[in-house]
Scaffold this active site. Structure first.
Site, short mmCIF file in Angstrom:
data_model
loop_
_atom_site.label_atom_id
_atom_site.label_comp_id
_atom_site.label_asym_id
_atom_site.label_seq_id
_atom_site.Cartn_x
_atom_site.Cartn_y
_atom_site.Cartn_z
N SER A 40 0.71 -1.06 -0.02
CA SER A 40 0.14 0.14 0.00
C SER A 40 0.76 1.01 -0.08
O SER A 40 1.56 1.53 0.94
CB SER A 40 -0.82 -0.08 1.11
OG SER A 40 -1.47 1.35 1.30
N HIS A 64 -1.01 -1.28 -4.07
CA HIS A 64 -2.41 -0.95 -3.52
C HIS A 64 -2.57 0.58 -3.35
O HIS A 64 -1.47 1.37 -2.80
CB HIS A 64 -2.72 -1.63 -2.16
CG HIS A 64 -4.09 -1.68 -1.41
ND1 HIS A 64 -4.68 -2.32 -1.78
CD2 HIS A 64 -4.16 -0.63 -0.24
CE1 HIS A 64 -5.79 -2.13 -0.76
NE2 HIS A 64 -5.43 -0.99 0.01
N ASP A 66 -5.00 3.65 -1.87
CA ASP A 66 -6.16 3.77 -0.84
C ASP A 66 -6.51 5.35 -1.33
O ASP A 66 -5.88 6.54 -1.10
CB ASP A 66 -5.43 3.99 0.35
CG ASP A 66 -5.26 2.50 0.84
OD1 ASP A 66 -5.99 1.66 0.97
OD2 ASP A 66 -4.12 2.18 1.42
N MET A 68 -9.34 8.03 -0.18
CA MET A 68 -10.06 8.21 1.03
C MET A 68 -10.49 9.68 0.84
O MET A 68 -10.06 10.76 0.17
CB MET A 68 -9.12 8.24 2.21
CG MET A 68 -8.70 6.83 2.50
SD MET A 68 -7.62 7.09 4.34
CE MET A 68 -6.68 5.42 4.08
N HIS A 97 -8.54 0.63 -3.88
CA HIS A 97 -9.44 0.57 -2.72
C HIS A 97 -10.08 1.82 -2.36
O HIS A 97 -9.55 2.85 -1.49
CB HIS A 97 -8.29 -0.05 -1.46
CG HIS A 97 -9.17 -0.13 -0.18
ND1 HIS A 97 -8.58 -0.05 1.19
CD2 HIS A 97 -10.65 -0.07 0.11
CE1 HIS A 97 -9.65 -0.34 1.81
NE2 HIS A 97 -10.65 -0.34 1.48
N MET A 99 -12.26 3.94 -0.37
CA MET A 99 -12.78 4.36 0.89
C MET A 99 -13.66 5.70 0.91
O MET A 99 -13.11 6.75 1.74
CB MET A 99 -11.89 4.36 2.06
CG MET A 99 -11.23 2.94 2.52
SD MET A 99 -9.54 2.74 3.39
CE MET A 99 -8.55 3.06 1.97
N MET A 168 -11.40 -5.90 6.00
CA MET A 168 -10.57 -4.98 6.70
C MET A 168 -10.25 -5.74 8.20
O MET A 168 -10.87 -6.15 8.82
CB MET A 168 -11.29 -3.74 6.86
CG MET A 168 -11.68 -2.88 5.85
SD MET A 168 -10.02 -2.36 4.72
CE MET A 168 -9.06 -1.66 5.99
N ASP A 206 -6.38 -6.27 4.91
CA ASP A 206 -5.81 -4.99 4.69
C ASP A 206 -5.69 -4.45 6.07
O ASP A 206 -6.89 -4.20 6.66
CB ASP A 206 -6.71 -4.05 3.79
CG ASP A 206 -5.97 -2.74 3.42
OD1 ASP A 206 -5.08 -2.47 4.15
OD2 ASP A 206 -6.78 -2.06 2.86
C1 DX5 Z 1 -6.04 1.71 5.70
C2 DX5 Z 1 -5.93 1.26 4.33
C3 DX5 Z 1 -4.56 0.31 4.29
C4 DX5 Z 1 -3.34 0.83 4.65
C5 DX5 Z 1 -2.85 -0.40 5.46
O1 DX5 Z 1 -7.49 2.09 6.07
O2 DX5 Z 1 -6.95 0.64 3.46
O3 DX5 Z 1 -4.45 -0.12 3.06
O4 DX5 Z 1 -2.42 1.40 3.92
O5 DX5 Z 1 -1.69 0.15 6.19
P1 DX5 Z 1 -0.91 -0.74 7.34
O6 DX5 Z 1 -0.36 -2.08 6.43
O7 DX5 Z 1 0.33 0.14 7.73
O8 DX5 Z 1 -1.76 -1.22 8.34
ZN ZN Z 2 -6.38 -0.19 1.84
#
Ligand code: DX5
Ligand code: ZN
Length: 267
Positions: A40, A64, A66, A68, A97, A99, A168, A206
């Protein structure tokens, strides 16, 4: 003398053989069950994303990303313009991903831009069937994510629309959080559901995935592993990916769920 011609099938006959998930090209054990690693970039240096992507390109399966929106989760990261730029520079397929609220409105554009997997949250989607189909129609794999408190059974009727379920293992929003062991029973239930339905749905975890926790995830049924801080918080991200993969493969080799491989779809 009698001349026998043994030709049970006409020349050119093709045989359809159910596909097992291909082992990752990076597999160290040559396992039939694929272990895939998706670093990620949330934990990477956002000012050097192309370099950070390149650092794991030779050893990872996915990158990956993210997304948000500060509404679905209390954090704000990046959106489609950054994904479009990454697509020009990253060689790994992008695993986006989302969110975000209103994924029905925004998700198809990520697939149309060229992301190879687009995951939406079941908690945010108003029309998951339409959106998952739109993602597939645009040529991407469709992903459906559930937060730690959301039962995976809420996704059962959608399994035929889904290529990957994301469980998650932290509350979404931030990297570097502690892994939630409470998700492991749900992961086992998810693996059973997938087996019952005879589908080729990948199970991704994740959040808090690290050298301390990845074996538990693999043993419980995960086959795609997202890791942010465990990869980009390390001095050598590529080596961290390789170490995580080796651990996951060892645990998968002993996992009871992996003794019964399901038919798969190629990436
Ligand atoms: C959190 C993200 C993850 C995040 C995980 O909401 O969806 O993808 O990057 O990070 P680590 O592996 O540090 O928990
Ligand atoms: Zn993620």
């Amino acid at each position: 003398m009698i001349e026998l011609s043994i030709e049970p099938y006409p020349p050119g006959t093709t045989f359809l053989i159910p596909q097992s998930p291909a082992a990752s090209p990076h597999s160290t054990l040559g396992l039939i069950m694929a272990v895939q690693v998706s670093p990620s970039i949330l934990s990477a240096d956002f000012a050097r994303l192309a370099d950070e992507a390149a650092a794991v390109a030779a050893v990872a399966d996915w990158l990956h990303v993210d997304v948000m929106d500060n509404h679905f989760v209390p954090n704000l990261t990046l959106g489609l313009p950054v994904v479009e730029s990454l697509l020009k520079h990253a060689t790994l397929p992008l695993d986006c991903h989302l969110m975000i609220e209103e994924p029905d409105r925004w998700a198809p554009a990520y697939a149309e831009a060229g992301a190879r997997n687009v995951t939406i949250h079941v908690e945010a989607a108003q029309s998951p069937v339409r959106t998952l189909r739109a993602i597939r129609a645009a040529g991407a794999r469709s992903g459906l994510a559930v937060n730690p408190g959301t039962p995976v059974e809420s996704c059962e009727d959608l399994l035929s629309e889904v290529d990957m379920l994301l469980l998650m293992t932290v509350e979404p929003g931030f990297g570097g959080q502690h892994f939630l062991d409470m998700v492991l029973p749900k992961l086992r239930r998810a693996r059973s559901l997938v087996a019952e339905h005879g589908t080729a749905v990948w199970l991704q975890v994740d959040g808090g995935v690290s050298e301390e926790t990845i074996e538990r995830c693999a043993e419980a049924g995960a086959d795609v592993f997202v890791a942010g801080s465990a990869v980009y918080g390390s001095e050598d991200p590529a080596r961290a990916v390789q170490a995580l993969r080796a651990q996951a493969e060892r645990a998968t080799a002993h996992a009871t769920w992996a003794a019964h491989p399901q038919p798969g779809r190629p990436i």
